[in-house]
Design an enzyme around this catalytic site. Structure first.
Site, mmCIF file in Angstrom:
data_model
loop_
_atom_site.group_PDB
_atom_site.id
_atom_site.type_symbol
_atom_site.label_atom_id
_atom_site.label_comp_id
_atom_site.label_asym_id
_atom_site.label_seq_id
_atom_site.Cartn_x
_atom_site.Cartn_y
_atom_site.Cartn_z
ATOM 1 N N GLY A 44 27.944 -65.302 -49.527
ATOM 2 C CA GLY A 44 27.919 -66.707 -49.902
ATOM 3 C C GLY A 44 28.538 -66.906 -51.274
ATOM 4 C CB SER A 45 28.092 -69.658 -53.720
ATOM 5 O OG SER A 45 28.357 -70.689 -52.811
ATOM 6 C CB THR A 46 26.687 -64.330 -55.113
ATOM 7 O OG1 THR A 46 26.747 -63.851 -53.770
ATOM 8 C CG2 THR A 46 25.324 -64.968 -55.349
#
Ligand SMILES: [Zn+2]
Length: 584
Positions: free
Chosen positions: A296-298
Site C-alpha cells: 500500500g501507500s508505505t
C-alpha cells in the site's frame, strides 16, 4: 676347507640371532603400544563387546538477548528408563520403583518386562534430583537414570515468534531454535554399561561399572540482537493496538537503521513456547517474515527514491490531481479527504506528504517497468533478506517484460506487488541511514562450548541510494508526520519521519480483493539522526482501518518509550518544549 665350513655355520647362526632379535623387538614395540599407549582404547573395546551403550544428553545452548539476559534456558531433570533384558526380577524392581515413579506396580512391571527385543523403555522423562538419586541408590540392574534437559523460556510468550520452540525429539521446529538448530544442539555422548562375561542371553550388569565411552559436547549459546526491554515495549503496544482496533492480529518490528540489527519483533496473536502445543499452529507463523502482503501507500517512499535517483519528475514537475485517473478498464482514485478526492497540483515531494495515488501512478508510468523493477530490486524487494528465521518469504516482485500499464501504475503506490514487513522496514532503514543497504539480522554472536565467541557479521553494506535522495525523502516523511497523513505518529520530544499505509488483503486468487484490510505505519526516529526504524502493521481491523488510526499511535508509543529507554537526547522541537513545559 674346514675353516670355510666353520665360517659358514657361524654366519648362519649370526643371521638367525639377528632375525630373532628383530622379531623380539617388534613384538616388544607392539606390546608396549597395546599395553601402555593404547591401554584405554583396548579396555573400552573389550568392554564394548560385553556392554550396552546408553546416551548422555547434551544440554542445548542458551539463548540470550543483546545484553546477556536469558530468553531460553534448560532445566536439569532426570529420565528413568529400563533395559528389560538386564532386569533380574521385574516384580521386585517394580515394587521398589512404583512409588518413586508415582505409578502402579502392576503397570510398571508390565513395562519392565518390555516387548521382545526392546532394550530401552522410557519409564519417566522428568524426575527431580532427589528421586533420581533414590533410584540410583536402589541399584537395580537394568534401570537407567540419565540427565534430561527440559527447554524453558523464562519470560513465557515474550519473543515467542523469534525464539520458536523445540519438539519432543530435541529438534528445533521454528524460529531461532530451528534456524540455528545445529549449533544449539551439541553432541550426544555415550555411557557404556559393563556386563559380566556370561553368554549373551544370561548376561548381567556389573553393578557400578559404567564407563563414559564418548563425552557429550554441550550446544553453543546464541546472543540475539533483540533487546528484551524494547521487545516487551513492542509487544505491549502491539497488543494494545490490536485490541483497540478489534483486529485479527498484527506485527511490530524495531530495527537499528544503521546496522540492520533487529531490536524487537513482535507478532499477535502470540504464543508461549513453553506450551506451544496448546496454541493454534497459525500463531507459530512469523508474519513479519513469512506473510507477504501488498505494502500500500508505505511503498510511495520507495517509488519516490527510485524517481529521484532516475531524475524522473524529480525537479518540481507538477501533476494535477483530480482525484481519479483512468487506466485501461479500471480507474485509480485518491483517498477521500475533506469531502473531495482531488489533491490539486502536487509535485513529487507533496505526493508523498499527502499520499496521492494518481500522482504516484503518473511517476511510475514515467519510470516504466524496467526502472521500477531494478530500483525496487536494489532496495531488497523480491528476494529474501537472509534474516535467521525459518520460512522467510521473498515476496512477489514480478519480472519486467510484460507488466500491463495498470500494473506499472499500481506498483507506484504499492499495489500489484507483495512484500514482507521486514523487507519494507529494511528499505526504510536505507533512507534513514543515508543510502546503505542493510541486511536484517537477529543473531549477534555464537558462544561455543570451548568459550570462543563467533561474531556474526552481515555482508558489507552496499551504497544503493545517494545521501541527497535519502535526505530529501526523509524530509518528505518528516512532513508526513508534521503536517500530512501521519500526524497521529508525532512524538513528544523527538522529530519522527514515516508513512501511513492501508492495503486491501488479496485472496489467494489473483486480483480479487477480499474487503479485508491491513493498516500500517512505518518510519524512523529521531528523523535527523535515526536510532530506530519501526514498523507496525494491524491485520484486519474492524471499523476504521486507516494506518493513521490503527497503527500510527502504536508507532509513536514504541518510539517514545524505546528512545527514553535508550537515553536518546530529545530534539529541540516545539513539541519537545511543550512536553518540557508540561513536565515542569
Ligand atoms: Zn491525489
Amino acid at each position: 676347507m674346514q675353516e670355510a665350513r666353520i665360517n659358514q655355520v657361524m654366519g648362519r647362526a649370526q643371521v638367525w640371532t639377528a632375525l630373532f632379535l628383530l622379531l623380539f623387538a617388534a613384538l616388544a614395540v607392539r606390546l608396549f603400544a597395546i599395553q601402555i599407549l593404547r591401554h584405554d582404547y583396548y579396555v573400552r573395546k573389550a568392554e564394548a563387546t560385553r556392554g550396552r551403550q546408553w546416551p548422555i544428553n547434551a544440554p542445548r545452548g542458551n539463548i540470550y538477548d543483546r545484553n546477556g539476559r536469558p530468553l531460553a534456558l534448560n532445566l536439569k531433570l532426570y529420565a528413568v528408563a529400563a533395559d528389560p533384558g538386564l532386569i533380574d526380577d521385574p516384580t521386585a524392581t517394580a515394587g521398589n520403583l512404583a512409588a518413586l515413579l508415582r505409578t502402579s506396580p502392576t503397570d510398571l512391571e508390565a513395562r519392565l518386562r518390555g516387548k521382545p527385543g526392546s532394550r530401552y523403555v522410557l519409564l519417566c522423562d522428568s524426575v527431580d534430583e532427589q528421586v533420581a538419586e533414590a533410584i540410583r541408590q536402589l541399584g537395580h540392574p537394568g534401570i537407567i537414570v540419565s540427565t534430561e534437559w527440559k527447554r524453558v523460556y523464562p519470560h513465557g510468550d515474550l519473543a515467542g515468534a523469534v525464539l520458536g520452540f523445540v519438539g519432543a525429539d530435541r529438534h528445533g521446529l521454528s524460529g531461532i531454535e530451528a534456524a540455528l538448530n545445529v549449533p544449539l544442539t551439541g553432541d550426544q555422548g555415550e555411557r557404556l554399561v559393563v556386563l559380566d562375561g556370561r553368554l549373551p542371553r544370561s548376561r548381567r550388569q556389573i553393578p557400578g561399572r559404567t564407563v563414559v565411552s564418548k563425552e557429550m559436547v554441550p550446544g553453543s549459546s546464541i546472543t540475539l540482537t533483540i533487546d528484551q526491554e524494547i521487545q516487551a515495549i513492542a509487544e505491549e503496544e502491539l497488543a494494545a493496538a490490536v485490541e483497540s482496533a478489534n483486529a485479527a492480529g498484527g506485527c511490530a518490528v524495531v530495527m537499528d537503521p544503521r546496522s540492520g540489527q533487529v531490536l524487537a519483533l513482535a507478532t499477535q496473536p502470540g504464543f508461549d513456547p513453553n506450551e506451544y502445543q496448546s496454541y493454534d499452529p497459525t500463531t507459530w507463523v512469523n508474519q513479519a517474515v513469512s506473510s507477504p502482503n501488498e505494502p500500500g501507500s508505505t511503498f510511495k517512499a520507495v517509488t519516490a527514491c527510485i524517481a529521484i535517483e532516475e531524475g524522473v519528475m524529480a525537479n518540481g514537475e507538477i501533476h494535477q490531481c483530480t482525484g481519479t485517473r483512468p487506466i485501461g478498464r479500471r480507474s485509480i482514485s485518491c483517498a477521500l479527504h475533506g469531502g473531495t478526492r482531488a489533491h490539486g497540483p502536487v509535485d513529487l515531494d507533496k505526493m508523498v506528504v499527502v499520499s496521492c495515488n494518481t500522482g504516484m501512478s503518473t511517476v511510475a508510468l514515467a519510470l516504466g517497468e524496467e526502472r521500477l523493477y531494478r530500483g525496487a530490486k536494489r532496495l531488497g524487494f523480491g528476494e529474501k533478506t537472509g534474516i535467521e528465521l525459518a520460512g522467510e518469504s521473498s515476496g512477489i516482485l514480478p519480472r519486467p517484460g510484460n507488466w500491463s500499464q495498470a500494473r506499472v501504475a499500481n506498483v507506484g503506490f504499492g499495489q500489484g506487488i507483495s512484500v514482507t514487513p521486514v523487507q519494507l522496514l529494511s528499505a526504510y532503514c536505507i533512507v534513514a541511514n543515508g543510502g546503505s543497504r542493510v541486511h536484517p539480522r537477529l543473531v549477534q554472536s555464537i558462544v561455543h562450548p570451548d568459550g570462543t565467541i563467533e561474531q556474526c557479521r552481515p555482508p558489507a553494506a552496499e551504497k544503493v541510494l545517494s545521501p541527497e535522495t535519502c535526505a530529501r525523502v526523509a524530509k518528505d516523511l518528516e512532513r508526513v508526520v508534521e503536517e500530512g497523513t501521519g500526524k497521529t505518529a508525532r512524538l513528544r520530544g523527538w522529530r519522527a519521519a514515516g508513512k501511513t499505509g492501508t492495503a486491501q488483503k488479496p485472496t489467494p486468487e489473483m486480483g480479487f480483493r477480499s474487503g479485508k484490510y491491513l493498516g500500517s505505519f512505518i518510519g524512523f526516529a529521531p528523523s535527523r539522526e535515526p536510532r530506530l526504524a519501526v514498523l507496525v502493521s494491524i491485520d484486519e481491523p474492524k471499523g476504521v482501518h486507516y494506518g493513521a488510526v490503527v497503527a500510527a499511535p502504536a508507532f509513536r508509543n514504541i518510539c517514545e518509550r524505546s528512545l527514553s529507554y535508550l537515553r536518546v537526547p530529545p530534539d529541540e522541537t516545539p513539541a519537545a518544549r511543550a512536553a518540557a513545559g508540561r513536565g515542569a
